[in-house]
Motif scaffolding. Structure first.
Motif: not given
Length: 187
Positions: A88-92, A97-98, A122-131, A138-144
């Motif tokens: 849910g947080e990733l989707a938000y 951001y994209f 950016q890759a996670v937000i854009a959906g080009t990296s889903d590991t 990515a989530l923790l960097m956004i929170v950071w």
């Protein structure tokens, strides 16, 4: 007494309907604070406590982008990274951001620094990296970055407006990470 009088004008985050001394002071002096709805203030207050607990429990009292990255990598290495509860947080954050095949105008305001893994975010937000590793990082960097932008003053540039959803989702990320890895007593 002043705090009680100002509570009538401003609303409050406190159950009793009164402003604390510091809230009353902020209402008189901080640009836009008096217009900030109670739920927004509450989410920001909660974020401050949750971040402090995250930093104490998981970052040795001093978080940095590289120590956050090392922490995520250690979870991957020992096989305890579970991204499932964060969908849910990733989707938000992806939606924020994209959109329409490109980064939104909100993305530059994260103020990602080179050490904050901006390419991964950016890759996670854009959906080009889903590991799972990249998603958690990515989530923790956004929170950071939300933390840095709040605590270093960048959020005051627009008087903390429109931050309820950001901090509500950031709070959920922190709570879930602490539940999974914080070695906290459960009640």
């Amino acid at each position: 007494m002043v705090a009680q009088e100002e509570a009538g004008e401003l609303g409050s985050t406190m159950a009793e309907g009164t402003l604390t001394e510091s809230e009353a002071w902020l209402a008189r002096r901080a640009p836009g604070f008096q217009d900030l709805p109670g739920p927004d203030r509450r989410a920001i207050y909660d974020f401050s406590f949750l971040w402090s607990l995250f930093e104490a429990q998981l970052q040795g009292g001093f978080a940095k982008a590289n120590t956050i990255r090392d922490m995520v990598d250690s979870w991957v290495n020992v096989g305890v990274l579970n991204i499932g509860p964060f969908t849910g947080e990733l989707a938000y954050f992806r939606h924020r951001y994209f959109a329409d095949g490109k980064l939104t105008g909100h993305f530059p305001h994260l103020n990602l620094r080179p050490g904050d893994s901006p390419q991964i975010v950016q890759a996670v937000i854009a959906g080009t990296s889903d590991t799972p590793r990249d998603q958690m990082l990515a989530l923790l960097m956004i929170v950071w970055r939300l933390r840095n932008n709040l605590f270093h003053g960048a959020k005051w540039a627009y008087q903390l407006r429109n931050q309820l959803d950001n901090f509500s989702h950031a709070n959920r990320v922190l709570m879930q990470v602490l539940d999974q890895h914080g070695n906290l007593h459960r009640s």
